[in-house]
Write a protein that holds these residues in place. Structure first.
Motif, short mmCIF file in Angstrom:
data_model
loop_
_atom_site.label_atom_id
_atom_site.label_comp_id
_atom_site.label_asym_id
_atom_site.label_seq_id
_atom_site.Cartn_x
_atom_site.Cartn_y
_atom_site.Cartn_z
N PRO A 181 0.84 -1.21 0.00
CA PRO A 181 0.00 0.00 0.00
C PRO A 181 0.87 1.26 0.00
O PRO A 181 2.03 1.23 0.42
CB PRO A 181 -0.80 -0.12 1.31
N PRO A 182 0.32 2.37 -0.43
CA PRO A 182 1.06 3.64 -0.36
C PRO A 182 1.42 3.98 1.08
O PRO A 182 0.65 3.70 2.01
CB PRO A 182 0.07 4.66 -0.95
N SER A 183 2.57 4.57 1.28
CA SER A 183 3.02 4.92 2.63
C SER A 183 2.05 5.91 3.27
O SER A 183 1.54 6.83 2.62
CB SER A 183 4.41 5.54 2.58
N GLY A 184 1.80 5.73 4.57
CA GLY A 184 0.93 6.63 5.32
C GLY A 184 -0.54 6.35 5.21
O GLY A 184 -1.35 6.97 5.90
N LYS A 185 -0.94 5.42 4.35
CA LYS A 185 -2.35 5.13 4.18
C LYS A 185 -2.81 4.16 5.26
O LYS A 185 -2.24 3.08 5.42
CB LYS A 185 -2.60 4.51 2.80
N PRO A 186 -3.87 4.51 6.03
CA PRO A 186 -4.40 3.56 7.00
C PRO A 186 -4.94 2.32 6.29
O PRO A 186 -5.51 2.41 5.20
CB PRO A 186 -5.54 4.35 7.69
N LEU A 187 -4.75 1.17 6.91
CA LEU A 187 -5.10 -0.09 6.26
C LEU A 187 -6.19 -0.82 7.03
O LEU A 187 -6.35 -0.66 8.23
CB LEU A 187 -3.86 -0.99 6.18
N ARG A 188 -6.90 -1.67 6.27
CA ARG A 188 -7.77 -2.66 6.90
C ARG A 188 -6.96 -3.95 7.05
O ARG A 188 -6.06 -4.22 6.26
CB ARG A 188 -9.00 -2.92 6.05
N LEU A 189 -7.30 -4.75 8.04
CA LEU A 189 -6.62 -6.03 8.19
C LEU A 189 -6.80 -6.88 6.94
O LEU A 189 -5.88 -7.59 6.51
CB LEU A 189 -7.15 -6.77 9.43
N ALA A 190 -7.96 -6.76 6.31
CA ALA A 190 -8.23 -7.53 5.09
C ALA A 190 -7.29 -7.13 3.95
O ALA A 190 -7.02 -7.94 3.05
CB ALA A 190 -9.68 -7.34 4.66
N ASP A 191 -6.78 -5.89 3.97
CA ASP A 191 -5.89 -5.43 2.91
C ASP A 191 -4.53 -6.13 2.94
O ASP A 191 -3.85 -6.24 1.91
CB ASP A 191 -5.65 -3.91 3.02
N VAL A 192 -4.12 -6.60 4.11
CA VAL A 192 -2.76 -7.13 4.24
C VAL A 192 -2.72 -8.60 4.63
O VAL A 192 -1.65 -9.21 4.62
CB VAL A 192 -1.97 -6.31 5.29
N ALA A 193 -3.88 -9.18 4.99
CA ALA A 193 -3.90 -10.56 5.48
C ALA A 193 -3.34 -11.54 4.45
O ALA A 193 -2.75 -12.56 4.80
CB ALA A 193 -5.31 -10.96 5.88
N GLY A 194 -3.52 -11.23 3.16
CA GLY A 194 -3.06 -12.14 2.12
C GLY A 194 -1.58 -12.03 1.79
O GLY A 194 -1.06 -12.88 1.05
N LEU A 195 -0.90 -11.03 2.33
CA LEU A 195 0.54 -10.88 2.07
C LEU A 195 1.32 -11.91 2.91
O LEU A 195 0.84 -12.37 3.94
CB LEU A 195 0.98 -9.46 2.43
N PRO A 196 2.52 -12.29 2.47
CA PRO A 196 3.31 -13.26 3.26
C PRO A 196 3.68 -12.67 4.62
O PRO A 196 4.37 -11.65 4.70
CB PRO A 196 4.55 -13.51 2.39
#
Length: 325
Positions: A181-196
């Motif tokens: 994701p772009p730096s500084g952008k707040p994330l949802r857990l769903a946005d990153v759960a699929g990353l290693p």
């Protein structure tokens, strides 16, 4: 025979008169005489003799007088020692801390404890929160800072802080095939759960918290590496083996140094609670109580002055349990 009766007896002998002793003690003379008769009945001997010169002790009365004075003098000494111990506590206090808390708390705690309570010997033991809790259950330590509530009937806990968990990744990214994701952008857990993800093992308290949030968000974490050590996780992430979620304070130095990048998780926000545990099955010494209060004071101070990055003090110190949860 009790302390009050000993005081009465000494006053009668010193005044040489029941009536003068009754005036000084603010007690009716018949009641005073009754107390003496009760003592004599308990001991089975006469203690006072009425002579033309006044009331004088018998031989047995002299023995009681001598020992009564010793007893009352020792009582005064004990009272002064107890009051002094409360104001100037001493003794050994054993405190268990998770390593991440010890890094922040131990030095200021030892420094301030030495300044305020030079007679207290503070012994700090470090381990993962789960092990610290086991030490507390086994009575191997007097106080513990842990990361979760407990349901033990023998322990009382109070919530002191909440700390923010953040997603982080290597500064240079994870390669062209994995977009961050772009730096500084707040994330949802769903946005990153699929990353290693590189996370602690399933028995670790932080992993349990993350799994709980993942289930609530109806997502599955893509865990590629499991390792409990925070330092190893950060090193592996910095080397590009994956990304992770850890407390902000655990990664703040690396983020500032530029080896890692971090993002806030806002949907849902993931926060971890910090609790202080003590025993309700053992009497708390003045020394333990003093260190308990100092730990609470310093943890709030560390969160307020920013030394514990991402931590927020729980103002009203919510009690988790009073022996039973």
């Amino acid at each position: 025979m009790d302390i009050r009766q000993l005081r009465y007896f000494i006053a009668i002998v010193e005044q040489g008169s029941f009536s003068r002793a009754a005036q000084i003690l603010h007690i009716a003379q018949p009641a005073l005489s009754l107390h003496v008769r009760n003592i004599e009945a308990d001991l089975g001997t006469q203690l006072l003799f009425r002579s033309p010169q006044g009331v004088v002790p018998t031989e047995a009365g002299e023995i009681l007088l001598r020992n009564a004075r010793i007893i009352l003098d020792q009582l005064v000494v004990a009272e002064e020692e107890i009051r002094g111990h409360r104001n100037d506590p001493s003794g050994v206090v054993r405190l268990g801390l998770p390593g991440t808390v010890s890094e922040i708390l131990s030095v200021p705690l030892i420094t301030e404890a030495r300044r305020r309570y030079p007679k207290i010997q503070l012994r700090i033991a470090e381990a993962m929160s789960g092990f610290v809790l086991e030490w507390m259950r086994d009575a191997r330590i007097d106080l513990a800072v842990i990361y979760r509530k407990v349901s033990d009937a023998g322990l009382a806990t109070v919530e002191l802080l909440e700390e923010e968990l953040v997603f982080f990744a290597p500064r240079r990214g994870l390669g062209e095939e994995i977009a961050l994701p772009p730096s500084g952008k707040p994330l949802r857990l769903a946005d990153v759960a699929g990353l290693p993800m590189i996370l602690p093992g399933e028995d670790h308290g932080l992993r349990s918290l993350l799994d709980q949030h993942a289930r609530a968000a109806r997502v599955e974490m893509n865990v590629s590496i499991e390792v409990d050590s925070y330092s190893n996780i950060k090193e592996l992430v910095a080397a590009g083996f994956g990304c992770s979620v850890l407390p902000l304070n655990a990664v703040s130095r690396e983020v500032q140094a530029g080896s890692l990048r971090s993002w806030s998780i806002t949907d849902p926000p993931i926060r971890r609670s910090v609790h202080l545990a003590s025993s309700v099955e053992r009497p708390m010494t003045n020394a333990v109580a003093a260190i308990r209060d100092l730990v609470r004071e310093l943890l709030h101070e560390l969160s307020e002055n920013g030394r514990w990055a991402g931590a927020t003090a729980v103002r009203e110190s919510r009690s988790d349990s009073k022996g039973v949860v």
